[in-house]
Design a protein around this motif. Structure first.
Motif, short mmCIF file in Angstrom:
data_model
loop_
_atom_site.label_atom_id
_atom_site.label_comp_id
_atom_site.label_asym_id
_atom_site.label_seq_id
_atom_site.Cartn_x
_atom_site.Cartn_y
_atom_site.Cartn_z
N GLY A 85 0.84 -1.20 0.00
CA GLY A 85 0.00 0.00 0.00
C GLY A 85 0.87 1.24 0.00
O GLY A 85 1.72 1.41 0.87
N ALA A 106 -0.31 5.83 5.00
CA ALA A 106 0.19 4.93 6.06
C ALA A 106 1.40 4.15 5.57
O ALA A 106 2.40 4.01 6.30
CB ALA A 106 -0.92 3.98 6.50
N ASP A 160 2.13 -1.65 -4.61
CA ASP A 160 0.73 -1.20 -4.72
C ASP A 160 0.05 -1.89 -5.89
O ASP A 160 0.68 -2.13 -6.93
CB ASP A 160 0.63 0.32 -4.89
N ARG A 161 -1.21 -2.21 -5.71
CA ARG A 161 -1.95 -2.89 -6.77
C ARG A 161 -2.21 -1.96 -7.96
O ARG A 161 -2.47 -2.41 -9.07
CB ARG A 161 -3.29 -3.45 -6.25
N GLY A 168 -2.32 6.29 -2.85
CA GLY A 168 -3.60 5.87 -2.27
C GLY A 168 -4.66 6.95 -2.36
O GLY A 168 -4.86 7.56 -3.41
N LEU A 169 -5.32 7.21 -1.22
CA LEU A 169 -6.44 8.16 -1.22
C LEU A 169 -6.00 9.61 -1.38
O LEU A 169 -6.84 10.49 -1.60
CB LEU A 169 -7.26 8.02 0.08
N GLY A 203 -8.88 10.08 -3.39
CA GLY A 203 -9.89 10.38 -2.37
C GLY A 203 -9.96 11.87 -2.09
O GLY A 203 -11.01 12.50 -2.25
N LEU A 235 -1.16 -7.80 -3.77
CA LEU A 235 -1.06 -8.88 -2.78
C LEU A 235 -2.34 -9.71 -2.85
O LEU A 235 -3.44 -9.16 -2.80
CB LEU A 235 -0.89 -8.29 -1.37
N SER A 292 -3.18 -1.44 3.47
CA SER A 292 -4.02 -1.53 2.27
C SER A 292 -5.28 -0.68 2.35
O SER A 292 -6.11 -0.72 1.45
CB SER A 292 -4.37 -2.99 2.00
N TRP A 328 -5.57 2.72 7.81
CA TRP A 328 -7.01 2.42 7.95
C TRP A 328 -7.28 0.93 8.15
O TRP A 328 -8.21 0.56 8.82
CB TRP A 328 -7.76 2.96 6.73
N GLY A 379 -9.88 9.39 10.37
CA GLY A 379 -8.67 10.17 10.55
C GLY A 379 -8.17 10.75 9.25
O GLY A 379 -8.40 10.21 8.17
N VAL A 380 -7.50 11.90 9.38
CA VAL A 380 -6.99 12.61 8.21
C VAL A 380 -5.61 12.04 7.85
O VAL A 380 -5.09 11.16 8.54
CB VAL A 380 -6.91 14.14 8.50
N VAL A 381 -5.04 12.57 6.77
CA VAL A 381 -3.75 12.06 6.28
C VAL A 381 -2.73 12.03 7.41
O VAL A 381 -2.05 11.02 7.63
CB VAL A 381 -3.25 12.95 5.10
N ASN A 388 -2.14 9.23 10.07
CA ASN A 388 -1.43 8.01 9.71
C ASN A 388 0.07 8.07 10.01
O ASN A 388 0.76 7.05 9.99
CB ASN A 388 -1.65 7.71 8.21
C1 FAD Z 1 -13.00 10.57 -0.05
C2 FAD Z 1 -11.93 10.86 0.96
C3 FAD Z 1 -11.38 12.14 1.00
C4 FAD Z 1 -10.40 12.42 1.96
N1 FAD Z 1 -9.91 13.69 2.02
C5 FAD Z 1 -8.98 14.00 2.95
C6 FAD Z 1 -8.47 15.33 3.03
O1 FAD Z 1 -8.85 16.22 2.25
N2 FAD Z 1 -7.55 15.60 3.98
C7 FAD Z 1 -7.09 14.63 4.85
O2 FAD Z 1 -6.22 14.93 5.67
N3 FAD Z 1 -7.58 13.36 4.80
C8 FAD Z 1 -8.50 13.03 3.88
N4 FAD Z 1 -9.00 11.76 3.82
C9 FAD Z 1 -8.46 10.73 4.74
C10 FAD Z 1 -7.14 10.11 4.21
O3 FAD Z 1 -7.25 9.94 2.83
C11 FAD Z 1 -6.87 8.77 4.93
O4 FAD Z 1 -6.63 9.05 6.31
C12 FAD Z 1 -5.64 8.04 4.37
O5 FAD Z 1 -5.61 8.00 2.97
C13 FAD Z 1 -5.59 6.57 4.88
O6 FAD Z 1 -4.34 6.06 4.51
P1 FAD Z 1 -4.02 4.52 4.23
O7 FAD Z 1 -2.62 4.51 3.75
O8 FAD Z 1 -4.39 3.71 5.41
O9 FAD Z 1 -5.00 4.06 3.05
P2 FAD Z 1 -5.11 4.47 1.45
O10 FAD Z 1 -4.78 5.89 1.30
O11 FAD Z 1 -6.41 3.99 1.07
O12 FAD Z 1 -3.94 3.60 0.78
C14 FAD Z 1 -4.06 2.20 0.63
C15 FAD Z 1 -3.25 1.75 -0.58
O13 FAD Z 1 -3.17 0.32 -0.57
C16 FAD Z 1 -3.30 -0.18 -1.88
N5 FAD Z 1 -3.76 -1.57 -1.80
C17 FAD Z 1 -4.94 -2.01 -1.31
N6 FAD Z 1 -5.02 -3.36 -1.37
C18 FAD Z 1 -3.86 -3.78 -1.93
C19 FAD Z 1 -3.34 -5.08 -2.28
N7 FAD Z 1 -4.05 -6.19 -2.05
N8 FAD Z 1 -2.13 -5.15 -2.85
C20 FAD Z 1 -1.39 -4.04 -3.08
N9 FAD Z 1 -1.84 -2.78 -2.78
C21 FAD Z 1 -3.05 -2.66 -2.19
C22 FAD Z 1 -4.30 0.78 -2.53
O14 FAD Z 1 -4.23 0.74 -3.93
C23 FAD Z 1 -3.87 2.11 -1.92
O15 FAD Z 1 -2.92 2.76 -2.76
C24 FAD Z 1 -9.97 11.42 2.88
C25 FAD Z 1 -10.54 10.15 2.82
C26 FAD Z 1 -11.51 9.87 1.87
C27 FAD Z 1 -12.13 8.50 1.83
#
Ligand code: FAD
Ligand code: NAP
Length: 463
Positions: A22, A26, A45-46, A52-53, A57, A89, A109, A365, A372-374, A377
């Protein structure tokens, strides 16, 4: 110093190899902390694209927030870090493969799917999850670009979190206001032809229980293209709400903003954005497509939950967007908490039958749930990496630490890995597409085009 920490200082971190699954915040924050400790990291990353988001997102009109990608990019460009895009994965690579090639892995992920409402009519044509809608306007390659039309005059957005606010704001803006964003061309074309007149955000509880943040809420009142309308009678606060307002100054500010708006007279702008409270959705109505939303009005009874008044309200609407939260997906081979949509863990150490599994970690997540915001993480990733480094001396060694071995394995399986130069080629393509629209970039949504761009550079490279 704990025994584990003392032990880890004895193993050479330089020899450690860690896989992170991912490349969202995070994953990349985890990579940053590991690379600072001289550990070598592969971020898998897939998708062919990182971030990611932050890419798929964060709303396209939130340019400042999008620029967090610059900090993430700096990490992925680091000498101790490799990006392996287009590798999934569970499809291209297994947990066993990760154990064989790395000392440890961190699954970051995210939460790729939506929570369900569990009400009648939820799957009627015209009723969509926020996850799908956000992915569409963000140009996510899993979502067809012709998935949405905006022929509805009234769109009901269920939920009062920041995702609902993002969606409602984008639907309320005029298309020309979004021209300079990175929105894909096909999406901009649909927005240009939008027939939306009313956007109705629906909260099932009172305004003190809204999950939106003040900055995001305030923006709704500043829209040039929409009047914001709030029925004063729905701004009820009960004892639980008063307690929230006392403890949380942001909730107090939000209520003040809503009260101010409830006194406004609409000025006849092209669109109307309504914020409604104390309305619990009980069914999406329509025979072959959405024609409305059935709502159960409530009143607050002191606990912060709405008590059904027994009345019923029909809101005519031709499109329903359910912004009631995201949900994590299971990772093949890892335990999964179905109720929370997370991988069971203790401070990031994956728990199998209640005990930490050697070399297996989670962050973001998928570790703590979709809130939670960016920036949240960052702490989360640091906690996970701290555990991993504490455990380092005790980790079972992999079969190989040769960084070429995993590439050879993927190659042998026919996986077309997008490495950093591939992403740079996609990046350059999008930036040049942005020039014609005076935009920072215009996203390419089509997976085939993304891959073609990523591999074109290789095809012409000498040797
Ligand atoms: C619509 C939306 C808008 C947002 N806007 C804001 C904002 O303006 N400001 C802010 O601070 N926060 C914002 N957030 C919150 C923020 O985006 C999250 O806190 C953050 O992205 C979570 O991080 P993460 O790395 O856990 O997950 P993600 O950002 O979702 O990253 C996960 C990654 O894992 C990859 N992945 C998943 N499964 C697999 C697999 N099997 N194999 C390989 N790769 C895989 C995905 O492709 C992705 O790239 C928003 C959230 C959403 C849903
Ligand atoms: N600009 C930004 O900073 C930004 C932008 C987008 C997202 N994010 C972050 O990303 C995270 C996820 O945001 P989110 O909006 O998806 O989730 P969220 O903040 O948890 O909000 C979900 C909303 O859905 C409602 N809901 C849940 N189940 C419902 C049901 N059955 N019927 C009616 N309403 C229901 C909730 O109401 P109840 O409270 O009554 O359960 C809540 O209002 C949040 O931490 C958010 O702050 C940040």
């Amino acid at each position: 110093m704990s025994n584990a920490a003392a032990a880890s200082s004895e193993v050479s971190l330089r020899s450690l190899r860690v896989a992170i699954v991912g490349s969202g915040p995070a994953g990349v924050y985890s990579a940053a902390v590991l690379a600072e400790g001289d550990v070598s990291v592969d971020v898998i990353d897939r998708l062919p694209t990182p971030f990611g988001l932050v890419r798929y997102g964060v709303a396209p009109d939130h340019e400042k927030m999008k620029s967090v990608a610059v900090a993430l990019r700096n990490v992925l460009e680091g000498t101790r870090v490799r990006f392996l895009g287009n590798v999934e994965l569970g499809r291209d690579i297994s947990l066993d493969d990760l154990h064989r090639h790395y000392d440890a892995f961190i699954v970051a992920s995210g939460a790729a799917t939506d929570r369900r409402l569990g009400i009648e009519g939820e799957d009627l044509p015209g009723s969509f999850s926020a996850t799908d809608f956000v992915s569409w306007y963000s140009g996510h390659p899993d979502h067809p670009q012709d998935m949405f039309t905006l022929n509805a005059e009234t769109v009901a957005v269920i939920g009062v979190g920041n995702v609902a606010v993002d969606i409602a704001r984008l639907l309320s803006k005029a298309a020309h206001e979004l021209r300079s964003t990175d929105i894909p061309g096909d999406v901009l074309a649909v927005l240009t032809q939008s027939r939306v007149r009313d956007v109705v955000i629906i909260g099932r509880r009172g305004p003190a229980q809204g999950k939106f943040t003040t900055k995001e809420l305030r923006e709704l009142g500043e829209l040039a293209n929409a009047d914001v309308i709030v029925p004063p009678a729905e701004l009820q606060v009960d004892e639980a709400g008063e307690a929230v307002l006392k403890e949380n100054p942001a909730a107090r500010r939000n209520l003040d903003i809503l009260r101010d708006w409830s006194q406004r007279t609409p000025e006849g702008r092209p669109r109307r954005l309504h914020l409604r409270f104390l309305l619990r959705p009980i069914a999406v109505s329509g025979r072959t497509a959405v024609t409305g939303l059935e709502l159960a009005p409530g009143r607050l009874g002191g606990s912060g939950h709405a008590i059904d008044t027994g009345e019923r309200l029909h809101l005519p609407a031709q499109m329903v967007l359910r912004a009631v939260g995201y949900r994590g997906l299971p990772v093949p081979g890892l335990p999964f908490d179905k109720d929370r949509g997370t991988i069971p863990n203790s401070a990031g150490r994956v728990l199998r039958d209640g005990a930490p599994a050697p070399g297996e970690y989670v962050a973001g997540w998928i570790k703590r749930g979709p809130t939670g915001v960016v920036g949240t993480n960052k702490h989360d990733a640091s906690e996970t990496v701290r555990c991993l480094l504490e455990d380092a001396a005790l980790l079972p060694p992999p079969e190989t630490r040769d960084p070429d071995a995993i590439m050879a394995l993927l190659h042998q399986r026919g996986v077309r890995v997008v490495e950093w130069d591939g992403w740079e080629a996609i990046d350059a393509l999008e930036i040049s597409a942005g020039l014609a629209r005076n935009a920072r970039r215009v996203k390419v949504a089509d997976r085939k085009r993304l891959l073609a761009a990523a591999f074109a550079a290789r095809a012409v490279a000498p040797g």
